[in-house]
Design an enzyme around this catalytic site. Structure first.
Site, short mmCIF file in Angstrom:
data_model
loop_
_atom_site.label_atom_id
_atom_site.label_comp_id
_atom_site.label_asym_id
_atom_site.label_seq_id
_atom_site.Cartn_x
_atom_site.Cartn_y
_atom_site.Cartn_z
CG ASP A 34 -11.30 8.17 -21.90
OD1 ASP A 34 -12.27 7.94 -22.65
OD2 ASP A 34 -10.24 8.68 -22.30
CG HIS A 238 -39.61 2.27 -13.00
ND1 HIS A 238 -38.94 1.87 -11.85
CD2 HIS A 238 -40.54 3.16 -12.60
CE1 HIS A 238 -39.46 2.50 -10.81
NE2 HIS A 238 -40.42 3.29 -11.24
CG ASP A 255 -43.64 9.04 -14.70
OD1 ASP A 255 -43.16 10.14 -14.37
OD2 ASP A 255 -43.88 8.13 -13.88
CG ASP A 266 -42.46 12.37 -10.64
OD1 ASP A 266 -42.82 11.93 -11.76
OD2 ASP A 266 -42.21 11.63 -9.67
CG HIS A 345 -47.50 2.22 -8.26
ND1 HIS A 345 -48.06 3.42 -7.92
CD2 HIS A 345 -47.90 1.97 -9.54
CE1 HIS A 345 -48.76 3.90 -8.93
NE2 HIS A 345 -48.70 3.03 -9.93
CG HIS A 349 -42.45 9.60 -4.86
ND1 HIS A 349 -41.81 10.78 -5.21
CD2 HIS A 349 -42.89 9.08 -6.03
CE1 HIS A 349 -41.86 10.95 -6.51
NE2 HIS A 349 -42.52 9.93 -7.05
CG HIS A 356 -38.62 7.93 -5.78
ND1 HIS A 356 -38.44 6.65 -6.24
CD2 HIS A 356 -39.65 8.42 -6.52
CE1 HIS A 356 -39.30 6.38 -7.21
NE2 HIS A 356 -40.04 7.45 -7.39
CD GLU A 379 -46.29 8.35 -8.55
OE1 GLU A 379 -46.05 7.73 -9.61
OE2 GLU A 379 -45.42 8.88 -7.85
CE1 TYR A 383 -49.52 1.80 -14.50
CE2 TYR A 383 -50.17 1.07 -12.31
CZ TYR A 383 -49.65 2.03 -13.14
OH TYR A 383 -49.24 3.24 -12.62
NE ARG A 407 -47.00 6.42 -13.25
CZ ARG A 407 -46.48 5.50 -14.05
NH1 ARG A 407 -47.00 4.28 -14.10
NH2 ARG A 407 -45.44 5.78 -14.83
CD GLU A 409 -45.86 11.21 -10.75
OE1 GLU A 409 -45.07 11.16 -9.79
OE2 GLU A 409 -45.59 10.77 -11.89
#
Length: 435
Positions: A34, A238, A255, A266, A345, A349, A356, A379, A383, A407, A409
């Site tokens: 709860d 991710h 990130d 971001d 990728h 965005h 996003h 970005e 990889y 990466r 960004e």
């Protein structure tokens, strides 16, 4: 800000004409048993109202003679407010949020038809709340059944997101002020992470330092689950476990962004845990940095949205050929997407109330054209996932590259004359991040 919300409602009501638009608040989300997660309002609902309570419905009815903006809300309840917090109630919905009329949410079924029966269509976004979808469809079907007798009523149901998300795509000066604040806090957090990361630290320690800055500076917290990925973990796009110990010869990819009054930063940076790049890490990093800088240069008014992605792909592919990771003619490699095992990728965005963010990228066969006031991420990355199978006719991957993930960004605002990098305060040149 109430003036801004009112202006947005007026702008949308102009677009819907004789229609009625309906918006449902976000549901609460249960963490366990709860216990609920901290509440986060639906972005469309918040954009139009600034209202941050659950169990609410907003109705825009520009054709109604008295009530153009209506809120259905939870009524005041002293006993429940002791447990779950203050409610503005029906009177507060009018006094604090500018509603022309307000009702308890329990009266929705009874009161909603008066705001639909004179409309020519209903603007509503069918979403994940199936029970509420059924309520809207029920009212629409009832009005359709009586249309032959009355000759009025909504004969169509349209997705309000088509109109509203085009509005949200271009940020106002007030929104940009909040986005700059989110970027500023995000920058501070990343710089702190760079300053303290050392071999032997755990990823979660860096995450803790980043996120305490988000809160200490007045942010709502992370804009999304923070990614703190050392070594091969950076090859998981991710990755959020953040539970590994960092080693001397690894890169650390972070990130992370701050949410500030519903607007988001971001940022991604990748840097050596031990202070110095290995030759292989440096070679790949230089390619990604060149790709990002070339891509940012393509972010300017009048350019098609896909220009910065295409530019990044060309730089990355060329660099991989020069390193011998790919072989062949550049144009053909790009056309056949032979780079995709290493760059899977897109290059960015939209950014705003959602990380996003909403807004179209393509109009049929034509990409969206960038306009001043739009904010996007840039970005690119590379990889070299362990045990990756190269594309057909491509060389086997030399083990010395394996497990390197990079990466970079930034958040970029399209301006009248070009662009503004909102997150430029985090260093990314090799000379600035090595120690």
């Amino acid at each position: 800000m109430q003036a801004d919300y009112r202006q947005r409602r007026e702008q949308l009501m102009t677009k819907i004409g004789n229609g009625t638009a309906i918006f449902r608040s976000a549901p609460t989300a249960v963490m366990h048993n709860d216990v609920e997660y901290a509440y986060r309002q639906d972005s469309d609902f918040f954009y139009l109202t600034g209202f941050n309570e659950a169990e609410a419905v907003a109705v825009l009815a520009p054709h109604h003679p008295e009530h153009r903006f209506i809120l259905f809300v939870q009524p005041k309840d002293r006993e429940k407010e002791v447990w779950t917090g203050y409610r503005c109630g029906v009177d507060g919905a009018k006094e604090l949020y500018g509603a022309d009329e307000a009702y308890p949410i329990a009266e929705l079924d009874e009161k909603l038809p008066q705001y639909l029966e004179k409309a020519d269509r209903i603007y509503y976004r069918l979403g994940r709340d199936r029970a509420f979808n059924d309520i809207i469809l029920k009212h629409w079907q009832r009005l359709l059944a009586t249309y032959p007798k009355r000759g009025t009523g909504p004969i169509a149901l349209e997705d309000v997101g088509i109109l509203l998300h085009a509005m949200r795509l271009t940020k106002s000066s007030a929104e940009l002020e909040l986005m700059r604040k989110a970027a500023e806090i995000s920058v501070e957090a990343h710089n702190r992470a760079m300053a303290i990361a050392r071999p032997g630290c755990y990823e979660y320690e860096i995450q803790a330092e980043i996120e305490q800055i988000f809160r200490r500076r007045g942010g709502m917290g992370p804009a999304y689950p923070s990614i703190v990925a050392a070594g091969a973990n950076a090859c998981v796009l991710h990755y959020i476990e953040n539970n590994c110990q960092m080693q001397d010869n690894q890169l650390l990819l972070i990130d992370a962004g701050c949410a500030y009054e519903y607007y988001n930063g971001d940022i991604t940076r990748t840097f050596p845990v031990g202070g110095k790049f290995t030759p292989e890490q440096k070679a790949l990093y230089e390619i990604v940095l060149e790709a990002q800088q070339a891509a940012i240069a393509q972010v300017k008014p009048g350019n098609p949205y896909n220009a910065f992605h295409d530019t990044a792909v060309r730089v990355l592919t060329t660099g991989l050929v020069e390193l011998g990771i790919l072989k062949g003619e550049i144009d053909k490699l790009i056309e056949e997407e032979k780079y995709k095992p290493f760059y899977m990728h897109r290059t960015g965005h939209w950014l705003g109330l959602d990380v996003h963010d909403v807004g179209v990228y393509q109009h049929g066969d034509h990409p969206h054209i960038l306009q001043p006031g739009q904010v996007l991420t840039v970005e690119p990355g590379l990889y070299i996932v362990p045990n990756t199978k190269p594309a057909e006719d491509q060389p086997e991957i030399d083990p010395r590259w394996s497990g390197i993930g990079i990466r970079i960004e930034d958040d970029v605002l399209v301006t009248e004359s070009g662009n503004e990098v909102l997150t430029a305060g985090v260093p990314k040149a090799i000379a600035d991040i090595e120690r």
